[in-house]
Design a protein around this motif. Structure first.
Motif, short mmCIF file in Angstrom:
data_model
loop_
_atom_site.label_atom_id
_atom_site.label_comp_id
_atom_site.label_asym_id
_atom_site.label_seq_id
_atom_site.Cartn_x
_atom_site.Cartn_y
_atom_site.Cartn_z
N VAL A 189 61.61 15.35 78.62
CA VAL A 189 60.71 14.21 78.20
C VAL A 189 59.68 14.00 79.47
CG1 VAL A 189 60.34 12.01 77.48
CG2 VAL A 189 62.45 13.23 76.85
N PRO A 190 58.42 14.33 79.26
CA PRO A 190 57.31 14.07 80.15
C PRO A 190 57.30 12.61 80.72
CG PRO A 190 56.23 14.77 78.41
CD PRO A 190 57.76 14.85 77.98
N CYS A 191 56.99 12.28 81.92
CA CYS A 191 56.93 10.91 82.38
C CYS A 191 55.59 10.23 82.03
CB CYS A 191 57.42 10.67 83.82
SG CYS A 191 59.02 11.52 84.20
N VAL A 192 55.23 10.24 80.93
CA VAL A 192 53.71 9.97 80.63
C VAL A 192 53.74 8.29 81.05
CG1 VAL A 192 52.18 9.72 78.60
CG2 VAL A 192 53.46 11.74 78.89
N ALA A 193 54.51 7.55 80.35
CA ALA A 193 54.31 6.11 80.66
C ALA A 193 54.31 5.94 82.12
CB ALA A 193 55.41 5.22 79.93
N LEU A 194 55.08 6.47 82.81
CA LEU A 194 55.25 6.24 84.11
C LEU A 194 54.08 6.60 85.18
CD1 LEU A 194 56.89 5.50 86.88
CD2 LEU A 194 57.79 7.80 86.81
N GLY A 195 53.63 7.72 84.67
CA GLY A 195 52.04 8.22 85.21
C GLY A 195 51.24 7.21 85.03
N LEU A 196 51.18 6.66 83.82
CA LEU A 196 49.91 5.49 83.56
C LEU A 196 50.20 4.45 84.34
CD1 LEU A 196 49.63 5.77 79.64
CD2 LEU A 196 48.36 7.16 81.39
N ALA A 197 51.61 4.04 84.41
CA ALA A 197 51.87 2.83 85.17
C ALA A 197 51.70 2.75 86.84
CB ALA A 197 53.42 2.32 84.93
N LEU A 198 51.69 4.14 87.21
CA LEU A 198 51.55 4.17 88.74
C LEU A 198 49.97 4.24 89.39
CD1 LEU A 198 54.38 6.94 89.40
CD2 LEU A 198 54.19 4.60 90.21
N ARG A 199 49.11 4.25 88.17
CA ARG A 199 47.51 4.19 88.52
C ARG A 199 47.55 3.04 89.49
NH1 ARG A 199 44.98 4.55 82.57
NH2 ARG A 199 44.96 6.72 82.05
N GLY A 200 46.87 3.11 90.57
CA GLY A 200 46.73 2.22 91.53
C GLY A 200 47.75 1.69 92.27
N ILE A 201 48.72 2.28 91.97
CA ILE A 201 50.17 1.86 92.85
C ILE A 201 50.42 3.21 93.70
CG2 ILE A 201 52.66 1.50 92.67
CD1 ILE A 201 52.03 -0.23 90.12
N ALA A 202 50.59 4.46 93.22
CA ALA A 202 51.12 5.48 93.77
C ALA A 202 49.84 6.04 94.77
CB ALA A 202 51.61 6.35 93.20
N THR A 203 50.22 6.51 96.15
CA THR A 203 48.89 6.93 96.85
C THR A 203 48.70 8.47 96.54
OG1 THR A 203 50.62 7.08 98.73
CG2 THR A 203 49.15 5.27 98.70
N SER A 204 49.74 9.02 96.11
CA SER A 204 49.98 10.54 95.79
C SER A 204 51.05 10.81 94.53
CB SER A 204 49.93 11.57 96.87
OG SER A 204 51.34 11.20 97.34
N ALA A 205 50.88 11.87 93.83
CA ALA A 205 51.98 12.26 92.99
C ALA A 205 51.80 13.46 92.63
CB ALA A 205 51.82 11.22 91.71
N ILE A 206 53.11 14.01 92.11
CA ILE A 206 53.13 15.40 91.67
C ILE A 206 54.46 15.33 90.56
CG2 ILE A 206 54.84 15.91 93.45
CD1 ILE A 206 53.56 18.79 93.50
N ASP A 207 54.29 16.33 89.65
CA ASP A 207 55.59 16.47 88.73
C ASP A 207 56.73 17.52 89.16
OD1 ASP A 207 53.78 18.72 88.09
OD2 ASP A 207 55.14 18.61 85.94
N VAL A 208 57.92 17.35 89.28
CA VAL A 208 58.87 18.11 89.88
C VAL A 208 59.17 19.24 88.78
CG1 VAL A 208 60.82 18.36 90.97
CG2 VAL A 208 59.62 16.39 91.28
N SER A 209 58.31 20.61 89.00
CA SER A 209 58.69 21.43 88.13
C SER A 209 59.43 23.03 88.75
CB SER A 209 57.46 22.17 87.46
OG SER A 209 56.40 22.31 88.36
N ASP A 210 59.13 22.87 90.02
CA ASP A 210 59.42 24.18 90.72
C ASP A 210 60.41 23.84 91.82
OD1 ASP A 210 57.56 25.73 89.63
OD2 ASP A 210 56.28 25.89 90.99
N GLY A 211 61.08 22.64 91.84
CA GLY A 211 62.06 22.33 93.04
C GLY A 211 61.33 21.01 93.80
N LEU A 212 62.19 19.98 94.07
CA LEU A 212 62.04 18.75 94.80
C LEU A 212 61.17 19.16 95.97
CD1 LEU A 212 61.81 15.65 94.60
CD2 LEU A 212 64.09 15.54 95.86
N VAL A 213 61.84 19.84 96.85
CA VAL A 213 61.29 20.23 98.32
C VAL A 213 60.18 20.60 98.24
CG1 VAL A 213 61.86 21.25 100.36
CG2 VAL A 213 63.60 19.81 99.51
N ALA A 214 60.07 21.96 97.56
CA ALA A 214 58.97 22.86 97.25
C ALA A 214 57.70 22.10 96.61
CB ALA A 214 59.10 24.07 96.45
N ASP A 215 57.85 21.09 95.63
CA ASP A 215 56.77 20.38 95.10
C ASP A 215 56.20 19.09 96.22
OD1 ASP A 215 56.29 21.80 92.71
OD2 ASP A 215 57.90 20.86 91.61
#
Ligand code: ADP
Ligand code: MG
Length: 321
Positions: A189-215
């Motif tokens: 389930v994609p984190c759509v609501a979280l992505g919207l809620a993080l606008r103005g809060i997160a300084t950077s973001a990425i979705d974890v698709s290839d592995g946590l450390v790599a991403d």
């Protein structure tokens, strides 16, 4: 041998003139209506590469769109439209009906309109391009992490990789743990609501698709900072906690991939807001590390004794060894 990222860099990464952002983030950005950016992303699923032959078509329809909506979520964009390019070995109408049900089930959940595509005979391959919208000044990018920020993760990583290990007969899951991990692998389930809620809060973001450390490495690289993760603080599902193979658990958590969680950075003074939005959305958000300056571009993982675990997890690379 050239890696997937070498290939992109060498042959397809040209500086953009009209676009707001080109190759290198979860989505490209182009100008939309006043003050709005349109986020564009393409992700492809290939039989025998991303999914096993005989995979349930309904689940495949869901996942093919979910992985694209996950990239929109990573830049804080609201999903709007998608196109579907489909290559199929034969016109199996039972398969098509199920695939279409899965696709539109998720599309309807997030208000996505399928507005075009292409259909051809060939190896089973699904390529979706998704388009979303985000206020141009609130885009979450990979290059915004700053020294002193904290690193956060939604949910937990590793369950999909554990399901894959089960499918490859490397471990034997059963009961609730198997059902949970298979759901995470097949119908993320994609984190759509979280992505919207993080606008103005997160300084950077990425979705974890290839592995946590790599991403997170992409955030470290594009932001020119070092990320230091605390292994003991990485959240684990009950299924992962129940796994006796410590080496596999570590690998799943740090390099498993197919998680479709969001990893992001935020200033320490945003902590209360983040905890509030986790409560509002009914999500688990965990602070798993911090941003430093020591080795720009690097991600290190620290064990409970405070030592660098010296990991060399590379994450998934389609052309890597
Ligand atoms: P993600 O995992 O977020 O989908 P990828 O790792 O697949 O991102 O891709 C990294 C970046 O390279 C993205 O910005 C993507 O759009 C871009 N990219 C990948 N393949 C190509 C290609 N063949 N041509 C141009 N850009 C590409
Ligand atoms: Mg991504």
């Amino acid at each position: 041998m050239a890696s997937e990222f070498d290939i992109i860099r060498r042959y397809f990464n040209r500086p953009v003139k009209r676009a707001l952002l080109g190759v290198g983030d979860d989505c490209a950005l182009i100008e939309g209506n006043a003050g709005e950016a349109l986020a564009v992303t393409t992700d492809m699923l290939v039989e025998d590469r991303h999914f096993l032959r005989g995979t349930d078509a309904l689940k495949l329809g869901h996942k093919a769109l979910a992985v694209n909506l996950s990239d929109l979520a990573a830049v804080g964009a609201a999903p709007r439209y998608a196109t579907l390019a489909l290559s199929l070995p034969e016109a199996d109408e039972t398969w098509l009906a199920q695939f279409s049900r899965g696709l539109f089930g998720l599309a309807d959940t997030f208000g996505v309109e399928i507005i075009g595509g292409d259909t051809t005979r060939g190896p089973r391959t699904i390529s979706i391009t998704a388009i979303g919208a985000v206020p141009a000044d609130l885009v979450l990018r990979r290059d915004g992490a700053r020294v002193g920020d904290e690193v956060w993760l939604s949910g937990c990583t590793g369950d999909a990789a554990l399901a894959l290990a089960h499918q490859r007969l490397e471990i034997n899951l059963s009961g609730a743990a198997l059902a949970h991990c298979l759901t995470r692998l097949q119908t993320p389930v994609p984190c759509v609501a979280l992505g919207l809620a993080l606008r103005g809060i997160a300084t950077s973001a990425i979705d974890v698709s290839d592995g946590l450390v790599a991403d997170l490495g992409h955030i470290a690289e594009r932001s020119g900072v070092a990320l230091e993760l605390r292994y003991a603080d990485l959240p684990q599902s009950r299924a992962l906690k129940g796994c006796a193979d410590a080496r596999l658990v570590q690998q799943c958590l740090l390099a498993g991939g197919d998680d479709y969680e969001l990893a992001f950075t935020a200033r320490p003074d945003a902590r209360a807001k983040i905890e509030q939005l986790a409560a509002d959305l009914g999500l688990t958000l965990t602070c798993i590390g911090k941003v430093g300056a020591a080795e720009p571009g690097q991600v290190s993982v620290i064990d409970p004794a405070g030592n660098d675990m010296q990991l060399t997890y590379k994450g998934f690379d389609h052309f890597g060894s």
